[in-house]
Design an enzyme around this catalytic site. Structure first.
Site, PDB file in Angstrom:
ATOM      1  N   ASP A  95       0.801  -1.234   0.000  1.00 56.10           N
ATOM      2  CA  ASP A  95       0.000   0.000   0.000  1.00 56.10           C
ATOM      3  C   ASP A  95       0.829   1.277   0.000  1.00 56.10           C
ATOM      4  OD1 ASP A  95      -2.578  -0.935  -0.336  1.00 56.10           O
ATOM      5  OD2 ASP A  95      -2.718  -1.540   1.765  1.00 56.10           O
ATOM      6  N   ASP A 155      -7.323  -3.748  -5.015  1.00 60.76           N
ATOM      7  CA  ASP A 155      -6.998  -2.441  -4.428  1.00 60.76           C
ATOM      8  C   ASP A 155      -5.700  -1.874  -4.992  1.00 60.76           C
ATOM      9  OD1 ASP A 155      -8.261  -4.433  -2.865  1.00 60.76           O
ATOM     10  OD2 ASP A 155      -8.108  -3.251  -1.055  1.00 60.76           O
ATOM     11  N   GLY A 213      -9.594 -17.093  -7.639  1.00 58.92           N
ATOM     12  CA  GLY A 213      -9.980 -15.871  -6.962  1.00 58.92           C
ATOM     13  C   GLY A 213     -10.490 -16.176  -5.566  1.00 58.92           C
ATOM     14  N   THR A 215     -11.854 -13.935  -1.687  1.00 61.72           N
ATOM     15  CA  THR A 215     -12.043 -12.635  -1.043  1.00 61.72           C
ATOM     16  C   THR A 215     -11.292 -12.600   0.263  1.00 61.72           C
ATOM     17  OG1 THR A 215     -13.682 -10.935  -0.591  1.00 61.72           O
ATOM     18  CG2 THR A 215     -14.096 -13.091   0.393  1.00 61.72           C
ATOM     19  N   ARG A 227     -16.236  -2.161  -2.065  1.00 65.23           N
ATOM     20  CA  ARG A 227     -15.057  -1.306  -2.213  1.00 65.23           C
ATOM     21  C   ARG A 227     -14.083  -1.869  -3.242  1.00 65.23           C
ATOM     22  NH1 ARG A 227     -14.234  -0.502   2.751  1.00 65.23           N
ATOM     23  NH2 ARG A 227     -12.249  -1.409   3.290  1.00 65.23           N
ATOM     24  N   TRP A 231     -12.611   0.075  -6.302  1.00 61.82           N
ATOM     25  CA  TRP A 231     -11.179   0.189  -6.665  1.00 61.82           C
ATOM     26  C   TRP A 231     -10.998  -0.203  -8.120  1.00 61.82           C
ATOM     27  CZ3 TRP A 231      -9.586   3.224  -3.252  1.00 61.82           C
ATOM     28  CH2 TRP A 231      -9.534   2.977  -1.878  1.00 61.82           C
TER      29      TRP A 231
HETATM   30  N1  GLY Z   1      -7.208  -1.277   0.533  1.00 64.29           N
HETATM   31  C1  GLY Z   1      -7.802  -1.846   1.684  1.00 64.29           C
HETATM   32  C2  GLY Z   1      -9.243  -1.568   1.807  1.00 64.29           C
HETATM   33  O1  GLY Z   1      -9.858  -1.020   0.906  1.00 64.29           O
HETATM   34  O2  GLY Z   1      -9.768  -1.894   2.860  1.00 64.29           O
END
Ligand code: GLY
Length: 382
Positions: A95, A155, A213, A215, A227, A231
């Site tokens: 990140d 993300d 894949g 989660t 989210r 992203w």
């Molecule tokens: N990038 C981590 C989240 O969206 O929680």
């Protein structure tokens, strides 16, 4: 369907800047925690993946108000980001873009700060260290090459602009090459035939072959974590800006339309797009992120389509302002209520509930970015 006017967006941005100004004393040498508790952020050291959003909010507030109190606070935080990357504090993850783009790349673009440039380039190097040749992706979490974490996550598309920026300022194509390779692997694996997206995708550490894949923060492996889908929307728009790859436009349309088609009537998404009605919590941050992505992509689309996605972004923004925006600092020291950081589910008990129906710093940041995009000719930090 109601759309946010420029005038209403400006008023909402004024209100957000007012709340932020009141936060400066508490949150300059300390940062806001990732999520609020009972709608108030506790202070935090410069750790986790989210502190860059606090600094980014100050840069957006400075651009809107030209009040140098915001600039002074943001530059103090830039010093903290240089210290963090030099001492490698909590940076063993991907990140780096979330941390260093809204804080230090923004600082460099807005002020020319050499401290910010140095910090952001060190962060770009750190991000490159997680690129896996076998599979051609940036490993999100865990020790390098660990088999149980040999995966990318959606993300990460927002972490890539840090690499494009690093190539631009250094002239070294290495950063960009990694971003392009990671994007290619992401688009090949993350979007399902129905245009929903996987949150994460595993590869074989020996051969690099795509495996499956899964989660980590969504309701189930086969659902679309709201989210994550957001992203994907913003990530495809940014990837198109940097690469000009037509596949990114096609995927943008697909993932964005899926997102829009799975909104509840009031326009604020549930935390997972599995839900379109009922009592599950909302994730307001997903809406702010997706709307920013639509506005990012609009100039690259044919006029009619650009108008459609801009109208959708204004519709999402109106819903956020009407139902989630903080208007009274006695209610919250955040900007956007009703987000979700993580939620466990019967199919995915691993994440403990965290920041459920709370503010989160990225929701606040992208809400401000959305209002900024609607009210000015903004030059993105990303
Ligand atoms: N990038 C981590 C989240 O969206 O929680």
């Amino acid at each position: 369907m109601k759309q946010l006017t420029n005038e209403a967006a400006r008023a909402a941005l004024d209100a957000a800047c007012g709340i932020l100004h009141g936060n400066l004393a508490e949150f300059t040498d300390k940062f806001q925690s990732s999520n609020s508790e009972h709608n108030f952020y506790p202070p935090s050291d410069n750790v986790e993946w989210t502190t860059g959003f606090c600094t980014g909010e100050y840069w957006l507030a400075w651009e809107h108000t030209r009040d140098d109190a915001f600039k002074t606070a943001a530059l103090r935080q830039v010093d903290s980001f240089l210290d963090r990357i030099e001492r490698k504090i909590d940076v063993d993850h991907h990140d780096m873009g979330f941390l260093y783009t809204p804080s230090c790349v923004a600082a460099y673009k807005l002020t020319g700060s050499e401290t910010a440039r140095r910090a952001a380039l060190l962060a770009a190097d750190q991000l490159c260290s997680r690129f896996r040749e076998k599979g051609q992706f940036i490993q999100a979490w865990g020790p390098n090459n660990a088999a149980d974490n040999y995966r990318l996550i959606i993300d990460c598309l927002l972490n890539l602009p840090l690499l494009y920026w690093a190539s631009e300022v250094t002239g070294d194509p290495h950063y960009r090459d990694i971003a392009v390779a990671h994007t290619r692997t992401s688009v090949q694996n993350l979007v399902r035939p129905d245009h929903s997206t996987y949150h994460t995708f595993f590869f074989d550490p020996e051969t690099g072959a795509p495996l499956r894949g899964a989660t980590r923060q969504g309701y189930r492996d086969g659902s679309a974590w709201a989210r994550g889908q957001a992203w994907g929307v913003y990530g495809m728009a940014l990837s198109y800006r940097y690469t000009g790859d037509e596949a990114c436009i096609r995927l943008f349309r697909q993932v964005t339309d899926y997102f829009l088609e799975h909104l509840p009537a009031d326009g604020v998404p549930y935390w997972d797009l599995e839900f379109t009605s009922g009592d599950e919590p909302r994730d307001s941050s997903a809406s702010a992120i997706a709307a920013c992505g639509m506005l990012e992509m609009a100039p690259h689309l044919p006029a009619e389509e650009a108008a459609r996605y801009t109208a959708e972004a204004r519709r999402l923004a109106a819903a956020l302002v009407d139902t989630c925006a903080v208007t009274d600092p006695a209610v919250s020291n955040g900007l956007l209520l009703h987000g979700v950081y993580a939620r466990c589910s019967p199919y995915n008990p691993i994440p403990r509930d965290r920041g459920v129906d709370e503010c989160n710093t990225w929701g606040d940041y992208f809400y401000m970015e959305l209002l900024t995009r609607l009210t000015s000719d903004w030059h993105p930090y990303w």
